[in-house]
Design an enzyme around this catalytic site. Structure first.
Site, PDB file in Angstrom:
ATOM      1  N   HIS A   1       0.824  -1.208   0.000  1.00 50.64           N
ATOM      2  CA  HIS A   1       0.000   0.000   0.000  1.00 50.64           C
ATOM      3  C   HIS A   1       0.858   1.257   0.000  1.00 50.64           C
ATOM      4  CE1 HIS A   1      -3.504   2.503   0.705  1.00 50.64           C
ATOM      5  NE2 HIS A   1      -2.799   3.145   1.635  1.00 50.64           N
ATOM      6  N   GLU A   2       1.898   1.280   0.816  1.00 48.88           N
ATOM      7  CA  GLU A   2       2.718   2.484   0.952  1.00 48.88           C
ATOM      8  C   GLU A   2       3.519   2.792  -0.310  1.00 48.88           C
ATOM      9  OE1 GLU A   2       2.833   4.626   3.474  1.00 48.88           O
ATOM     10  OE2 GLU A   2       1.381   3.516   4.694  1.00 48.88           O
ATOM     11  N   THR A   3       3.885   1.765  -1.070  1.00 46.84           N
ATOM     12  CA  THR A   3       4.765   1.966  -2.228  1.00 46.84           C
ATOM     13  C   THR A   3       4.094   1.697  -3.575  1.00 46.84           C
ATOM     14  OG1 THR A   3       5.571  -0.329  -2.215  1.00 46.84           O
ATOM     15  CG2 THR A   3       6.760   1.264  -0.832  1.00 46.84           C
TER      16      THR A   3
END
Length: 268
Positions: free
Chosen positions: A131-133
């Site tokens: 999700h973050e990347t």
């Protein structure tokens, strides 16, 4: 005749025990079994010692095997990692930056993590990494350089002139106080050189693991929702339901791939 029957019974018992230990050639072993150098599953030194391919391998002396051969390496396989990063577009900077080997190398600098990690924890961690990347597409936060992440009231880790502390790496490490504390723990000058996180993939994963061990792992037993709150609490309580649901989808997907139950309390 009685002796012949006894021999047959003993032989069948042996086959039963053998099939219990040797599940399949070329492995695909249960999580608690090792894949031997010859491609069979078992738990003795013949399977978990010299030449062990995967599972809870150990050296001939009985200690955990070198990087890649222990539990973290057997869970985060190249196929599992590729299944995530291959979903990133061809033009993504992270596609030529993040690697499975750099994660394993970073993980092995945290022995408390590498030697005790579970499949559910890996599913949790990689759901957040994804999700973050954007499936390991981004190394740095989008438009991060234009944002101010300097807490001037924090005198323990003062901002260096001209340096930006925006999100970098698989967990998007942000703020001067996090760069300072993380760098101090890893013996790296991240306060003075925050760009190290976006120029060295092993360092990037080490920063993610540092944040994980300090802020996320302590709440793992509370359910996946608690880990969302630990990483980005602003998404919780209706703050960003779309982001929360995306994280949960990734988590469920990876739990399915790794053969574990997601457990309760998935949302926040």
């Amino acid at each position: 005749m009685a002796l012949t029957k006894l021999s047959l019974v003993l032989f069948l018992c042996f086959l039963g025990l053998y099939s219990e230990t040797v599940k399949s050639q070329n492995c695909g072993c249960a999580p608690n079994l090792c894949c031997s150098q010859f491609g069979y599953c078992g738990s003795t030194d013949a399977y978990c010692g010299t030449g062990c391919r995967s599972g809870p391998c150990r050296s001939p002396g009985g200690t955990p095997s070198p990087p890649g051969g222990g539990s973290v390496g057997s869970i985060v396989t190249q196929a599992f990692f590729n299944g995530i990063i291959n979903q990133a577009g061809g033009g993504c900077a992270g596609k030529n930056f993040y690697t499975r080997d750099s994660f394993i190398n970073a993980a092995n600098t945290f022995p408390n993590f590498a030697n005790s990690v579970t499949r559910r924890e890996i599913a949790t961690m990689f759901a957040h990494f994804t999700h973050e990347t954007g499936h390991f597409c981004y190394i740095e936060e989008i438009n991060g350089a234009s944002r101010d992440y300097c807490d001037e009231n924090n005198r323990q880790y003062p901002c260096a002139p001209g340096k930006g502390y925006f999100g970098r790496g698989p967990i998007q490490l942000s703020w001067n106080y996090n760069y300072g504390a993380c760098g101090q723990s890893l013996n790296l000058n991240l306060l003075g050189q925050p760009e190290l996180v976006s120029s060295n993939p092993t360092v990037a994963f080490r920063t993610g693991l540092w944040f994980w061990m300090n802020s996320v792992r302590p709440v793992l037993n509370q359910g996946f929702g608690a880990t969302i709150r630990a990483i980005n609490g602003m998404e919780c309580n209706g703050g960003n339901s779309g982001a929360v649901n995306a994280r949960i989808r990734y988590y469920r997907d990876y739990c399915g791939q790794l053969g574990v139950d997601p457990g309760p309390n998935l949302s926040c």
